[in-house]
Design a protein around this motif. Structure first.
Motif, mmCIF file in Angstrom:
data_model
loop_
_atom_site.group_PDB
_atom_site.id
_atom_site.type_symbol
_atom_site.label_atom_id
_atom_site.label_comp_id
_atom_site.label_asym_id
_atom_site.label_seq_id
_atom_site.Cartn_x
_atom_site.Cartn_y
_atom_site.Cartn_z
ATOM 1 N N SER A 1 -10.705 16.518 5.384
ATOM 2 C CA SER A 1 -9.550 16.753 4.298
ATOM 3 C C SER A 1 -9.341 18.146 4.042
ATOM 4 O O SER A 1 -7.983 18.596 3.904
ATOM 5 N N SER A 2 -10.418 18.896 3.584
ATOM 6 C CA SER A 2 -9.869 19.999 2.694
ATOM 7 C C SER A 2 -9.645 21.477 3.492
ATOM 8 O O SER A 2 -8.815 22.013 3.136
ATOM 9 N N ASN A 3 -10.518 21.600 4.418
ATOM 10 C CA ASN A 3 -10.242 22.957 5.101
ATOM 11 C C ASN A 3 -9.016 22.880 6.289
ATOM 12 O O ASN A 3 -8.384 23.967 6.598
ATOM 13 N N LEU B 1 -22.603 9.494 5.052
ATOM 14 C CA LEU B 1 -21.585 9.255 4.451
ATOM 15 C C LEU B 1 -20.587 10.870 4.334
ATOM 16 O O LEU B 1 -19.545 10.658 4.562
ATOM 17 N N LEU B 2 -21.264 11.779 3.886
ATOM 18 C CA LEU B 2 -20.819 13.165 3.909
ATOM 19 C C LEU B 2 -20.237 13.613 5.108
ATOM 20 O O LEU B 2 -18.678 14.141 5.021
ATOM 21 N N SER B 3 -20.937 13.538 6.181
ATOM 22 C CA SER B 3 -20.630 14.258 7.511
ATOM 23 C C SER B 3 -19.422 13.717 7.990
ATOM 24 O O SER B 3 -18.638 13.944 8.658
ATOM 25 N N GLN C 1 -16.680 11.932 6.446
ATOM 26 C CA GLN C 1 -15.668 12.294 5.414
ATOM 27 C C GLN C 1 -15.086 13.571 5.359
ATOM 28 O O GLN C 1 -14.086 13.981 5.405
ATOM 29 N N ALA C 2 -16.090 14.489 5.066
ATOM 30 C CA ALA C 2 -15.792 15.748 4.269
ATOM 31 C C ALA C 2 -14.886 16.651 5.198
ATOM 32 O O ALA C 2 -13.834 17.140 4.746
ATOM 33 N N PRO C 3 -15.269 16.953 6.379
ATOM 34 C CA PRO C 3 -14.596 18.021 7.133
ATOM 35 C C PRO C 3 -13.143 17.945 7.026
ATOM 36 O O PRO C 3 -12.349 18.726 7.219
#
Lengths: 306, 294
Positions: free
Chosen positions: A11-13, A3-5, A7-9
Motif C-alpha cells: 500500500s504505502s511505498n 499478517l504484517l508481511s 499486507q504492508a508493502p
C-alpha cells in the motif's frame, strides 16, 4: 508477523519516487520528531496534572475550616491556611490506635506473608513431586475465587473462636501465604538457571540450603516487589477488617477512617476527614517513592504479562 | 523403598503452609457458605434447612434485581473505559523521553493509594459547589448534584473509577515492553507508519494482556463495595446499590445470613459464567505467539 508481511508493502511505498522518500525522511527527522516529542511531553504533563490534582486537592481541603466548605463558591485555596485540623485530629479519634493496629497487620504482612509465599513458591519452582503442577493450578484458581463467597462462614468461625474484634482473623491466615504472591515469586524463581541448584546439590546442599543461599539472594528484586505489594495491600485492606472489627480502639486505619467519616460526628467534618485521609496515605506515598524504581521494574520483570 | 518415597514426595512439604490455610480458610468456609444458603440462618438460632427457598425468593426480590442491574450498568462503562484509558496512558509511558520514572509514579499513585482515604476525597471534589462543578461552570455547563442525584450517582462512581487505572496500565506497560523490537523494524521496512504499527503490531501482540485485564476487570467490577459504601451508601433510592453492598446489608446489618449466602452464590456463579464465556470466545481474538510456531 504473517499478517504484517502480507499486507504492508503493497500500500504505502508503491508509486512514490525514491528521492521524495528521502526528503520526507529528512523532513521528518528535523521537524516532525521534535514536534512529536513536544506533543508527548504535553500529554504527559496534562495527564499527570489530572491524575495528581486530587492529591493536591486533599492537601488544600485539609487546610480549610468547616464553614469554608459551604461558602459559594468555596475558596480555591484557603488563606490563611487553617493548620488546626492536624492538631485537632489527634485529639478527637483513637487515631494512634488505628496507626498501631495497621502497623501490626502491615508489618506481619510484609514479613510473614512475603516469607511464607516465597517458601511455598520455592517448592513449586524448584522441587518435584507427582501432583505438584495440579496443586499449583489449585493455588492459581483460588485467586479467581471472590472473597465474599467465604466471608459469612468466616465470620461465624471467627465468632466461635472468639476472634471477632481482634486482629487475629487478619493475621493468622497469613501463615499460608498469598496465592498471588506465590504465583509471582514462582514465575521469577523459574527464571534462575537450574544449573546453580544442581551444582549446589552435588556439593550436598539440601533444598532448604539452596533456597536460603541461592534462590532467595538472587531474587531480591522480586521479593522486594512482593513485600511492597504486601505493604500496600495490607495497609489499604478494607472489606474484611471492616466486617470483623467493631470497637474503635481495635480498628485498622482504613476501618477507622470509615468510622471517622460515618460514625463519629453529627455533621461531616470534611476538613478533619481530609487531614486523617492524608495521614493515612502518607506512608504509602513515602514507601512508593523510595521503592518505585525497583517496583515498576519488578512488576515488568516478574513476568506479570499474563 | 522408604528413601525413594521420601525423595519423591518431600517437595510437597513446601506447600504445607498454603494447604493448611487453604483447607481452614477457603475449603471449609466455601462449603459452609453453600450449606448456609440452603438454610434460614440468622446468626443466633440453629439454622433450619429450607433448601432452595432463598434462591426462589431472590428471583423475585426487586432490590436484588436492581443491584444486579446496577452492577451491570457499572461494568459496561467501567471496564471498557478503564481499558482504553489505561492503554492510551501505557503507550504514552512507553515513549523514550526524560523524566519517565516520575510520570509513571504519578499515574500509578492513585491506584496504590486506592482505599477509603482517597475515596473520601471525592466527597469533596464532587460536592455540589465543589471544584468539579466550578470547573464545569467556567464552560457554562450546569454541574449536577453528583452523588445525591439518582441519575448522576452511578456516573459519578464510574468517572471516579477512571482515576484508578494504574494496575491495568502497569500490565499494559509490561506487555508493551515485551513486544520484540524486530517486529516494529520489520513493519518500518514494509513502510508502515505509526498508526499501522499500532494496529497491526501492537494491538495483536497485546491481545493476551488485553484479555487478562478484561477478565480481571469484570471480576473486579462485580465486587465493587468500598466506593459505594463510602460515597453513597448505595443510595440515592438504591441507585448505586451494588450486589456486594446488598449482601453486606443482608448479612451484617439485618443478619439474614442464609439469604445473604444465597446472594454470594448467585454472584459467584455469575462471575464464573462471565469468565467461562470470555475464555470461550478468547480464541477468536486473542493472539498467542506460540500457536504459530508450535
Amino acid at each position: 508477523m504473517a499478517l504484517l508481511s502480507n499486507q504492508a508493502p503493497s500500500s504505502s511505498n508503491v508509486g512514490q519516487p525514491v528521492q521524495s522518500a528521502v526528503t520526507i525522511r529528512g523532513w521528518r527527522a528535523r521537524i516532525l520528531r521534535p514536534v512529536w516529542r513536544l506533543l508527548i511531553y504535553a500529554l504527559l504533563i496534562a495527564g499527570s496534572a489530572i491524575y495528581g490534582f486530587p492529591f493536591g486537592w486533599m492537601v488544600r481541603s485539609s487546610f480549610m475550616t468547616i464553614d469554608q466548605f459551604y461558602e459559594d463558591p468555596p475558596p480555591f485555596f484557603p488563606l490563611p491556611p487553617n493548620w488546626s485540623s492536624y492538631t485537632e485530629v489527634w485529639e478527637t479519634g483513637p487515631i494512634v490506635w488505628w496507626i498501631a493496629n495497621s502497623t501490626i497487620v502491615t508489618v506481619l504482612g510484609v514479613v510473614v506473608l512475603t516469607f511464607v509465599s516465597a517458601v511455598v513458591a520455592f517448592g513449586f519452582a524448584r522441587t518435584e513431586y507427582p501432583i505438584r503442577d495440579a496443586l499449583f493450578l489449585l493455588v492459581i484458581s483460588t485467586m479467581m475465587l471472590p472473597q465474599h463467597v467465604t466471608i459469612i462462614p468466616k465470620v461465624i468461625i471467627f465468632r466461635d473462636l472468639g476472634w471477632l474484634d481482634t486482629l487475629l482473623p487478619l493475621t493468622v491466615p497469613m501463615i499460608g501465604g498469598s496465592a498471588f504472591f506465590i504465583f509471582i515469586l514462582r514465575q521469577f524463581f523459574r527464571t534462575i538457571p537450574k544449573e546453580l541448584d544442581d551444582a549446589a546439590a552435588i556439593d550436598g546442599a539440601s533444598p532448604l540450603r539452596i533456597m536460603f543461599t541461592i534462590i532467595f539472594p538472587l531474587s531480591k528484586p522480586a521479593i522486594a516487589t512482593v513485600a511492597v505489594f504486601s505493604f500496600i495491600g495490607n495497609w489499604n485492606e478494607f472489606f474484611e477488617p471492616f466486617i470483623y472489627l467493631n470497637t474503635p480502639e481495635r480498628m485498622t486505619f482504613a476501618v477507622g477512617l470509615r468510622f471517622f467519616q460515618a460514625g463519629m460526628w453529627e455533621q461531616p467534618q470534611l476538613h478533619l476527614q481530609m487531614a486523617v485521609a492524608l495521614i493515612a496515605v502518607a506512608p504509602i506515598i513515602v514507601i512508593f517513592f523510595f521503592a518505585q524504581k525497583h517496583f515498576i521494574q519488578g512488576i515488568t520483570l516478574t513476568g506479570l504479562k499474563g | 523403598m522408604r528413601r525413594t518415597f521420601w525423595q519423591q514426595w518431600s517437595g510437597i512439604l513446601f506447600a504445607v503452609p498454603w494447604l493448611i490455610q487453604f483447607v481452614l480458610f477457603i475449603v471449609v468456609p466455601f462449603a459452609a457458605s453453600f450449606w448456609l444458603s440452603l438454610t434460614d440462618y440468622r446468626f443466633r438460632d440453629f439454622p433450619n434447612m429450607i433448601w432452595f427457598e432463598n434462591y426462589v425468593d431472590l428471583a423475585s426480590d426487586e432490590v436484588f434485581l436492581k443491584s444486579i442491574f446496577n452492577t451491570l450498568y457499572y461494568t459496561v462503562f467501567h471496564v471498557p473505559g478503564v481499558m482504553v484509558i489505561a492503554f492510551f496512558i501505557a503507550i504514552l509511558l512507553n515513549q523514550k523521553v526524560n523524566g519517565m520514572p516520575l510520570f509513571r509514579t504519578l499515574f500509578y499513585l492513585p491506584s496504590i493509594t486506592a482505599g477509603v482515604a482517597t475515596i473520601m476525597l471525592w466527597l469533596v471534589i464532587l460536592q455540589p459547589n465543589g471544584i468539579l462543578n466550578q470547573a464545569l461552570g467556567l464552560f457554562g455547563l450546569p454541574g449536577p448534584r453528583w452523588l445525591t442525584s439518582t441519575q448522576w450517582a452511578m456516573p459519578s462512581l464510574i468517572l471516579m473509577s477512571f482515576w484508578t487505572v494504574g494496575t491495568t496500565m502497569i500490565l499494559y506497560l509490561a506487555g508493551l515492553q515485551g513486544i520484540p523490537q524486530h517486529l516494529y523494524e520489520a513493519a518500518s521496512i514494509d513502510g508502515a507508519g505509526h498508526i499501522r504499527k499500532l494496529w497491526h503490531v501492537t494491538v495483536p501482540m497485546m491481545t493476551p494482556t488485553i484479555f487478562l485485564t478484561l477478565v480481571l476487570g469484570i471480576i473486579g467490577s462485580w465486587q465493587v463495595f468500598t466506593q459505594a459504601l463510602i460515597l453513597t451508601g448505595g443510595g440515592p433510592a438504591n441507585a448505586t446499590l451494588f450486589v456486594l453492598l446488598y449482601l453486606y446489608r443482608k448479612a451484617f446489618l439485618i443478619f439474614q445470613m442464609g439469604y445473604a449466602s444465597a446472594i454470594a452464590w448467585v454472584l459467584f456463579v455469575i462471575i464464573l459464567i462471565f469468565t467461562f464465556i470470555q475464555f470461550g470466545i478468547a480464541r477468536r481474538w486473542v493472539y498467542y505467539e506460540y500457536d504459530e510456531s508450535s
